[in-house]
Enzyme design. Sequence first.
Site, PDB file in Angstrom:
ATOM      1  N   ARG A 129      18.729 -13.949  14.271  1.00 54.78           N
ATOM      2  CA  ARG A 129      19.155 -12.570  14.064  1.00 54.78           C
ATOM      3  C   ARG A 129      18.150 -11.603  14.669  1.00 54.78           C
ATOM      4  O   ARG A 129      18.511 -10.613  15.285  1.00 54.78           O
ATOM      5  CB  ARG A 129      19.282 -12.327  12.557  1.00 54.78           C
ATOM      6  CG  ARG A 129      19.723 -10.934  12.168  1.00 54.78           C
ATOM      7  CD  ARG A 129      21.189 -10.762  12.302  1.00 54.78           C
ATOM      8  NE  ARG A 129      21.617  -9.402  11.989  1.00 54.78           N
ATOM      9  CZ  ARG A 129      22.766  -8.908  12.431  1.00 54.78           C
ATOM     10  NH1 ARG A 129      23.568  -9.631  13.207  1.00 54.78           N
ATOM     11  NH2 ARG A 129      23.132  -7.678  12.130  1.00 54.78           N
ATOM     12  N   CYS A 153      21.551 -16.258   9.957  1.00 54.67           N
ATOM     13  CA  CYS A 153      22.229 -16.884   8.813  1.00 54.67           C
ATOM     14  C   CYS A 153      23.690 -16.423   8.720  1.00 54.67           C
ATOM     15  O   CYS A 153      23.993 -15.249   8.884  1.00 54.67           O
ATOM     16  CB  CYS A 153      21.529 -16.499   7.516  1.00 54.67           C
ATOM     17  SG  CYS A 153      19.899 -17.223   7.367  1.00 54.67           S
ATOM     18  N   ARG A 158      28.274  -9.597  10.453  1.00 55.58           N
ATOM     19  CA  ARG A 158      26.934  -9.039  10.688  1.00 55.58           C
ATOM     20  C   ARG A 158      26.975  -8.179  11.957  1.00 55.58           C
ATOM     21  O   ARG A 158      26.440  -8.531  12.986  1.00 55.58           O
ATOM     22  CB  ARG A 158      25.890 -10.145  10.806  1.00 55.58           C
ATOM     23  CG  ARG A 158      25.733 -10.951   9.528  1.00 55.58           C
ATOM     24  CD  ARG A 158      24.537 -11.883   9.554  1.00 55.58           C
ATOM     25  NE  ARG A 158      23.283 -11.154   9.293  1.00 55.58           N
ATOM     26  CZ  ARG A 158      22.106 -11.790   9.129  1.00 55.58           C
ATOM     27  NH1 ARG A 158      22.040 -13.094   9.248  1.00 55.58           N
ATOM     28  NH2 ARG A 158      21.001 -11.098   8.883  1.00 55.58           N
ATOM     29  N   PRO A 159      27.634  -6.998  11.873  1.00 55.93           N
ATOM     30  CA  PRO A 159      27.757  -6.141  13.064  1.00 55.93           C
ATOM     31  C   PRO A 159      26.424  -5.512  13.448  1.00 55.93           C
ATOM     32  O   PRO A 159      25.458  -5.553  12.674  1.00 55.93           O
ATOM     33  CB  PRO A 159      28.747  -5.064  12.601  1.00 55.93           C
ATOM     34  CG  PRO A 159      28.564  -5.006  11.119  1.00 55.93           C
ATOM     35  CD  PRO A 159      28.228  -6.397  10.674  1.00 55.93           C
ATOM     36  N   ILE A 160      26.386  -4.931  14.643  1.00 54.19           N
ATOM     37  CA  ILE A 160      25.171  -4.184  15.048  1.00 54.19           C
ATOM     38  C   ILE A 160      25.547  -2.769  15.469  1.00 54.19           C
ATOM     39  O   ILE A 160      24.815  -2.118  16.222  1.00 54.19           O
ATOM     40  CB  ILE A 160      24.415  -4.898  16.201  1.00 54.19           C
ATOM     41  CG1 ILE A 160      25.288  -5.034  17.448  1.00 54.19           C
ATOM     42  CG2 ILE A 160      23.879  -6.255  15.778  1.00 54.19           C
ATOM     43  CD1 ILE A 160      24.474  -5.420  18.698  1.00 54.19           C
ATOM     44  N   ASP A 161      26.669  -2.265  14.933  1.00 55.42           N
ATOM     45  CA  ASP A 161      27.135  -0.924  15.328  1.00 55.42           C
ATOM     46  C   ASP A 161      26.120   0.168  15.015  1.00 55.42           C
ATOM     47  O   ASP A 161      25.988   1.141  15.782  1.00 55.42           O
ATOM     48  CB  ASP A 161      28.483  -0.620  14.653  1.00 55.42           C
ATOM     49  CG  ASP A 161      28.393  -0.686  13.142  1.00 55.42           C
ATOM     50  OD1 ASP A 161      27.956  -1.729  12.612  1.00 55.42           O
ATOM     51  OD2 ASP A 161      28.699   0.314  12.475  1.00 55.42           O
ATOM     52  N   GLN A 162      25.379   0.034  13.926  1.00 60.73           N
ATOM     53  CA  GLN A 162      24.390   1.064  13.588  1.00 60.73           C
ATOM     54  C   GLN A 162      23.196   1.033  14.532  1.00 60.73           C
ATOM     55  O   GLN A 162      22.611   2.077  14.834  1.00 60.73           O
ATOM     56  CB  GLN A 162      23.921   0.893  12.124  1.00 60.73           C
ATOM     57  CG  GLN A 162      25.051   1.038  11.121  1.00 60.73           C
ATOM     58  CD  GLN A 162      25.727   2.407  11.207  1.00 60.73           C
ATOM     59  OE1 GLN A 162      25.064   3.440  11.120  1.00 60.73           O
ATOM     60  NE2 GLN A 162      27.039   2.397  11.426  1.00 60.73           N
TER      61      GLN A 162
HETATM   62  C1  EPZ Z   1      17.682  -8.183   7.464  1.00 59.96           C
HETATM   63  O1  EPZ Z   1      18.918  -8.525   8.077  1.00 59.96           O
HETATM   64  C2  EPZ Z   1      17.017  -9.489   7.110  1.00 59.96           C
HETATM   65  N1  EPZ Z   1      16.804 -10.267   8.324  1.00 59.96           N
HETATM   66  C3  EPZ Z   1      17.899 -10.288   6.147  1.00 59.96           C
HETATM   67  O2  EPZ Z   1      17.124 -11.404   5.734  1.00 59.96           O
HETATM   68  C4  EPZ Z   1      18.190  -9.449   4.914  1.00 59.96           C
HETATM   69  O3  EPZ Z   1      19.138 -10.129   4.104  1.00 59.96           O
HETATM   70  C5  EPZ Z   1      18.766  -8.083   5.313  1.00 59.96           C
HETATM   71  O4  EPZ Z   1      17.890  -7.434   6.264  1.00 59.96           O
HETATM   72  C6  EPZ Z   1      18.901  -7.158   4.095  1.00 59.96           C
HETATM   73  O5  EPZ Z   1      17.654  -6.982   3.499  1.00 59.96           O
HETATM   74  C7  EPZ Z   1      15.764  -9.927   9.129  1.00 59.96           C
HETATM   75  O6  EPZ Z   1      15.042  -8.995   8.843  1.00 59.96           O
HETATM   76  C8  EPZ Z   1      15.579 -10.764  10.364  1.00 59.96           C
HETATM   77  P1  EPZ Z   1      20.920  -5.168   7.472  1.00 59.96           P
HETATM   78  P2  EPZ Z   1      19.763  -7.382   8.863  1.00 59.96           P
HETATM   79  O7  EPZ Z   1      21.097  -4.579   8.801  1.00 59.96           O
HETATM   80  O8  EPZ Z   1      18.840  -6.421   9.477  1.00 59.96           O
HETATM   81  C9  EPZ Z   1      25.515  -3.984   7.442  1.00 59.96           C
HETATM   82  C10 EPZ Z   1      16.563 -13.622   5.373  1.00 59.96           C
HETATM   83  O9  EPZ Z   1      16.992 -14.437   4.548  1.00 59.96           O
HETATM   84  N2  EPZ Z   1      25.274  -3.546   8.815  1.00 59.96           N
HETATM   85  O10 EPZ Z   1      19.989  -4.542   6.492  1.00 59.96           O
HETATM   86  O11 EPZ Z   1      20.775  -8.069   9.687  1.00 59.96           O
HETATM   87  C11 EPZ Z   1      25.409  -5.489   7.299  1.00 59.96           C
HETATM   88  O12 EPZ Z   1      26.644  -6.110   7.621  1.00 59.96           O
HETATM   89  C12 EPZ Z   1      17.540 -12.734   6.108  1.00 59.96           C
HETATM   90  O13 EPZ Z   1      15.350 -13.436   5.653  1.00 59.96           O
HETATM   91  C13 EPZ Z   1      26.292  -2.871   9.496  1.00 59.96           C
HETATM   92  O14 EPZ Z   1      27.372  -2.650   8.969  1.00 59.96           O
HETATM   93  O15 EPZ Z   1      20.500  -6.695   7.617  1.00 59.96           O
HETATM   94  C14 EPZ Z   1      25.042  -5.655   5.856  1.00 59.96           C
HETATM   95  O16 EPZ Z   1      26.201  -5.584   5.056  1.00 59.96           O
HETATM   96  C15 EPZ Z   1      18.981 -13.034   5.756  1.00 59.96           C
HETATM   97  N3  EPZ Z   1      26.061  -2.459  10.771  1.00 59.96           N
HETATM   98  C16 EPZ Z   1      24.174  -4.430   5.566  1.00 59.96           C
HETATM   99  O17 EPZ Z   1      24.462  -3.493   6.607  1.00 59.96           O
HETATM  100  C17 EPZ Z   1      24.863  -2.670  11.400  1.00 59.96           C
HETATM  101  O18 EPZ Z   1      24.704  -2.251  12.568  1.00 59.96           O
HETATM  102  C18 EPZ Z   1      22.679  -4.697   5.583  1.00 59.96           C
HETATM  103  O19 EPZ Z   1      22.370  -5.343   6.810  1.00 59.96           O
HETATM  104  C19 EPZ Z   1      23.843  -3.352  10.694  1.00 59.96           C
HETATM  105  C20 EPZ Z   1      24.079  -3.772   9.406  1.00 59.96           C
END
Ligand code: EPZ
Length: 465
Positions: A129, A153, A158-162
Site C-alpha cells: 500500500r 492488505c 481502498r481508493p486513492i481519490d483523496q
Molecule cells: C493507513 O492506510 C495504514 N497503512 C493502515 O494500516 C491503516 O489501517 C489506515 O491508515 C488507517 O489508520 C499505512 O499507513 C501503510 P486511510 P491508508 O487512507 O492510508 C478511505 C496496517 O495494518 N479512503 O487512512 O490506506 C479508505 O477507504 C495497515 O498497518 C478514501 O476513501 O488508510 C478508508 O475507508 C492496514 N479515499 C479510510 O479512508 C482515499 O483516497 C481510511 O483510509 C483514501 C482513503
Amino acid sequence: MKSRGCGVQLRRTKERMGAPLCALRMVRSDEGENNKLDKFVIKGGRRLSGEIEVSGAKNAAVALIPAILLCDEPCVLENVPDISDVSMSLRIMYEMGAKVEMLDPTTVRISAEGLKNFCVPYESARRMRASYYFLGALLGRFCKARVSMPGGCPLGDRPIDQHLKAFSALGAKCNIEHGMVDLFAEKLTGSQIYLDVVSVGATMNAMLAAVRAEGLTVIENAAKEPHIVDLANFLNSMGADIMGAGTDVIKIRGVKHLHGTTYSVVPDQIEAGTFMVAAAATGGDVLVKNVIPKHLEPITSKLRKIGVNVDEYDDSVRVWVDGPLVRTNIKTMPHPGFPTDMQPQMTTLLTLAEGTSIITEGVWEQRFRYVDELRRMGADISVDGKVAVVEGTGKLTGAPVKACDLRAGAALIIAGLAAKGITEIEDIYHIERGYSNLAEKLRQAGADIEKVSTPVATIREAVSG
Ligand code: EPZ
C-alpha cells in the site's frame, strides 16, 4: 516503441524472472523470496512475562523513506524496523538510483541527490500500500511521477481519490492507465485542501507534495495519527516549514531546498498494542519497552476497561492481569479513536472475556475476514458487515490457520499463545510485512513459538506421492 519508463523495465523484469506462472504464483502466494512455505508453530497456554522491546513504526518508516527523495543531501534514519515493507521501500529507492547503505540492522543512510528517475518499478510497487508515498515525494521533487496503483492488505475498497484530489489542488494533472498512476505539473502551488475522508495516506501524501510547492498549503480534515506527526517532524528536521501536524488542520509553507538530517523513527504504537494484548490474553505480566505511552492511550483505556492492569512509565508500559477479563464494546475510529489496526487483536482478546462484546469496524469495509480462522480455534463470533458480536467463551484451542492480512496474522498469534494445544499459522509473510523478529521477541517473554520453513520442492514431492 516509445520508452515508457517502467513499462520497459516491467518487460525486462518478466524476461529475467522467466519462471513458469505456477512457480511465480507459488512464490507470490507465499511471497517468500526463498521459495519456501514458512509458518509459525505455537504451543499455547504459557503466560508471557519479562520484557519486550518495540521497534520503529512501520507506518511512519514507509513514508519517511520516500520523503528522502525531496532532499538534495544524504539522510540517516535510525530505529528503522526490520520488516519486509521497509525492505521493499528501500529496494524501490535503490532501483530508482538512490544510494542505500545499511549502517546496522535498524539504521540506514540514503542519498537521493542527483536522482533523475521519476518512475517506480511496477513489480516492486504493486505489492504494498505504502508505495503510494512515492507519488507525493516524486511529484514534490520532479513535478512528475509514475507509480503503479498500490497493493496492500485486502480490507475492502481502498481508493486513492483523496490523494489525487490533493495533488490536483496543488496543480498536478493525474492520469491512470495500465495500472499506473501518472502525475505531471508545470509547477506546484500551495492551495487549500479539504479531505472528504480522514485519510492517513492522503494526509501524508499531501504533505510530501506540498513541502516544496510555492506558497502556503492548508490541509483540512487531516488525519492525526502519530506517524503523521513523525513525518512532519522528519520533514521539518530537513528544513521544511510544517505546522499543526497531529491536529485536523496542517499548514505547510513551501521551501525551495531541504537539507540532510539524522532522524529516529517513532516507536510503533500498533506493535506495542499487539504485545500489550498478547500479555493480557495469556494472563501474563510484561514490560513493553521503547514506547510513547501517550500514543497508546486509546488501547490502554480499553484494556483497563476489560480488567487488564496497565502501569505507564516514561518510555514503557507494564501490562499484567490479576482477575477475570470482562466484556466491552469497541468502535474503531481515526486517531485518537481506537485504532483499526488493533481491531483483530482486541477481538481475539474479547473471545477470552466473560460476556458478550460488540466490535464495530469504523474505518474499513471488510476487516473481519480473519474471524473464520478464529472460529477454527473455538471462538464464538458472528459478523454482520462492519459489526462483530463476540460471545466470550473464555477458552481457545490450537488449530491449523492462515493469516489473511498483517493484523489478522497478529491476532492469530495472540490466539495461538492463549489457546490450549498447538497452533500452526501459514502465510506468515503477511505478518512479517509489519512485525520484526516477532517470534524471537515473544520467545524472550516466555512464548513457545517457532518459525518453521518447508522447501516448496518437499511439498511438491509429498503431493505427487
Ligand atoms: C493507513 O492506510 C495504514 N497503512 C493502515 O494500516 C491503516 O489501517 C489506515 O491508515 C488507517 O489508520 C499505512 O499507513 C501503510 P486511510 P491508508 O487512507 O492510508 C478511505 C496496517 O495494518 N479512503 O487512512 O490506506 C479508505 O477507504 C495497515 O498497518 C478514501 O476513501 O488508510 C478508508 O475507508 C492496514 N479515499 C479510510 O479512508 C482515499 O483516497 C481510511 O483510509 C483514501 C482513503
